[in-house]
Write a protein that holds these residues in place. Structure first.
Motif, short mmCIF file in Angstrom:
data_model
loop_
_atom_site.label_atom_id
_atom_site.label_comp_id
_atom_site.label_asym_id
_atom_site.label_seq_id
_atom_site.Cartn_x
_atom_site.Cartn_y
_atom_site.Cartn_z
N TRP A 70 22.37 25.97 29.59
CA TRP A 70 22.15 26.24 31.01
C TRP A 70 20.73 25.88 31.46
N ARG A 71 19.75 26.17 30.62
CA ARG A 71 18.36 26.11 31.06
C ARG A 71 17.59 24.88 30.58
N PRO A 76 18.15 24.40 37.88
CA PRO A 76 19.41 25.15 37.94
C PRO A 76 20.52 24.26 38.49
N SER A 82 28.36 24.35 34.73
CA SER A 82 28.98 25.61 34.29
C SER A 82 30.38 25.39 33.73
N ASN A 242 28.55 31.25 38.40
CA ASN A 242 27.75 32.10 37.52
C ASN A 242 27.53 33.47 38.14
N LYS A 243 26.84 34.34 37.39
CA LYS A 243 26.59 35.71 37.85
C LYS A 243 25.70 35.75 39.08
N TRP A 244 24.83 34.76 39.23
CA TRP A 244 23.95 34.74 40.40
C TRP A 244 24.76 34.46 41.66
N GLN A 245 25.73 33.57 41.59
CA GLN A 245 26.57 33.31 42.75
C GLN A 245 27.48 34.49 43.07
N ARG A 247 26.56 37.54 42.68
CA ARG A 247 25.72 38.69 42.99
C ARG A 247 25.88 39.24 44.41
N GLU A 251 27.05 43.02 44.88
CA GLU A 251 26.05 44.01 45.28
C GLU A 251 26.23 44.47 46.72
N GLU A 270 29.50 34.32 30.12
CA GLU A 270 29.09 34.64 31.48
C GLU A 270 30.09 35.58 32.15
N GLN A 277 28.78 43.47 35.92
CA GLN A 277 28.27 43.63 37.28
C GLN A 277 29.32 44.32 38.15
#
Length: 377
Positions: A70-71, A76, A82, A242-245, A247, A251, A270, A277
């Motif tokens: 990924w990194r 990104p 992904s 991914n988890k960021w998308q 989020r 949340e 992932e 989450q």
């Protein structure tokens, strides 16, 4: 144990598929699958780029390899990367499970349940045809039915017509099937905010299990307004990488159910984090599983190991998709999916059958609106 090769296979059955085989120096191989349908060439190119990072590496270091893939490109990236990582990640879990002699769900914390509720796909050109398809599915044992907005043979998406047809389908199905059969409607990002609001409010009385993707996934904030105008449970996430998308959806409590696609959203590594989450916000999983038996296996193992699960998509039951190519230990009975608990993902490849599924690249359907502008499929 070291990774010695990564191979990709394109094939076509009821839809196009991209299967990945990760090989090791101990003769143990793992199977993975990419979910980015119609973009298989792009994913294969990304896997080719990642391959040189992985040859010679220990396949047991799954988290480390995930972070490296990924990194290591610094910038990104999105769904192509992904999806490539997802296919490799599933194969690495398969290898580890096989090497240790345990099913993958044991690697993920052990089973939390014995079986997983599943749903099929139905539909028809008219509400009456959809009702007949529903009758047939229920007679086979399905407890949850899913369908989506229709479009006409001219490939023009008529939003209000599709919405009115779906409302009538809800009325017919609920009246005939009663309260015990669950109904799922996948709007498939086809609707405008106005259409989505009207539709959700109209079908509240028919008690959907959920309405999926009423709005485009790029428009997370649009779900805020929709939540304020309807009590219908909402599901989304199949397009997210991914988890960021995920989020903001989690949340801000924009969804009730998370449509994680393990073959797009970075694989099991992932997906397990996204599931965690979701658990903190009382959001259950309704995983997206529209492709082949390797995807089905991975989704099943995630669901068997997760405490917060509602249902698993299952358009093809075990043995109904590439049965001569992929052998599986999955068992479907009376609407429920489980497995025998064979090591790894419980899937094996009969490579000689690859020639039975020659690949032809296909684009997804291209829809337009009445004025000729592009419409989501």
């Amino acid at each position: 144990m070291k990774i010695t090769d990564i191979k990709t296979h394109f094939l076509k059955e009821w839809r196009t598929l991209l299967i990945v085989v990760v090989e090791t120096d101990e003769g143990i191989y793992g199977l993975g699958e990419s979910g980015l349908t119609s973009r298989e060439y792009a994913v294969e190119g990304m896997i080719r780029d990642l391959k040189s990072l992985l040859i010679g590496q220990d396949p047991f270091r799954i988290e480390h390899l995930w972070q490296t893939m990924w990194r290591s490109g610094f910038h990104p990236s999105g769904q192509v990367l992904s999806s490539a990582i997802a296919a490799i990640d599933l194969a690495l879990h398969d290898i580890k499970g096989k090497a240790l002699g345990v099913p993958v769900y044991e690697l993920l914390g052990g089973s939390t349940r014995e079986k997983v509720l599943s749903y099929c796909h139905i539909g028809g050109d008219t509400p009456q045809e959809t009702l007949e398809a529903a009758r047939n599915a229920v007679s086979e044992g399905w407890k949850v039915l899913r369908w989506e907005p229709s479009y006409k043979p001219d490939m023009v998406m008529r939003g209000r017509w599709a919405v009115d047809k779906a409302i009538e389908e809800f009325r017919l199905l609920r009246a005939e099937l009663g309260p015990d059969i669950e109904l799922v409607f996948d709007a498939h990002t086809k609707l405008t905010p106005t259409e989505a609001t009207y539709f959700c409010r109209q079908v509240e009385e028919f008690r959907p299990m959920f309405v999926e993707d009423p709005l485009r996934s790029e428009f997370a904030e649009g779900y805020t307004g929709l939540r304020q105008q309807t009590s219908v449970p909402l599901a989304a996430g199949e397009q997210l990488a991914n988890k960021w998308q995920f989020r903001p959806f989690v949340e801000q409590n924009l969804i009730d159910y998370a449509r994680i696609d393990l073959c797009i959203a970075g694989g099991l590594t992932e997906a397990k984090k996204i599931a965690g989450q979701c658990e903190t916000h009382m959001i259950d999983l309704a995983v997206h599983n529209p492709i082949g038996p390797i995807s089905t296996a991975a989704c099943l193992h995630l669901n068997l190991s997760s405490p917060n699960v509602l249902v698993q998509e299952l358009p093809r039951r075990p043995g109904e998709c590439v049965p001569d190519l992929i052998a599986t230990d999955q068992i479907w009975e009376d609407g429920w999916l489980t497995c025998l608990g064979e090591p790894g993902l419980g899937v094996t490849l009969q490579a000689e059958a690859l020639e039975n599924y020659p690949f032809t690249h296909e684009h997804l359907p291209i829809l337009k609106r009445k004025d000729g502008s592009f419409a989501n499929w």
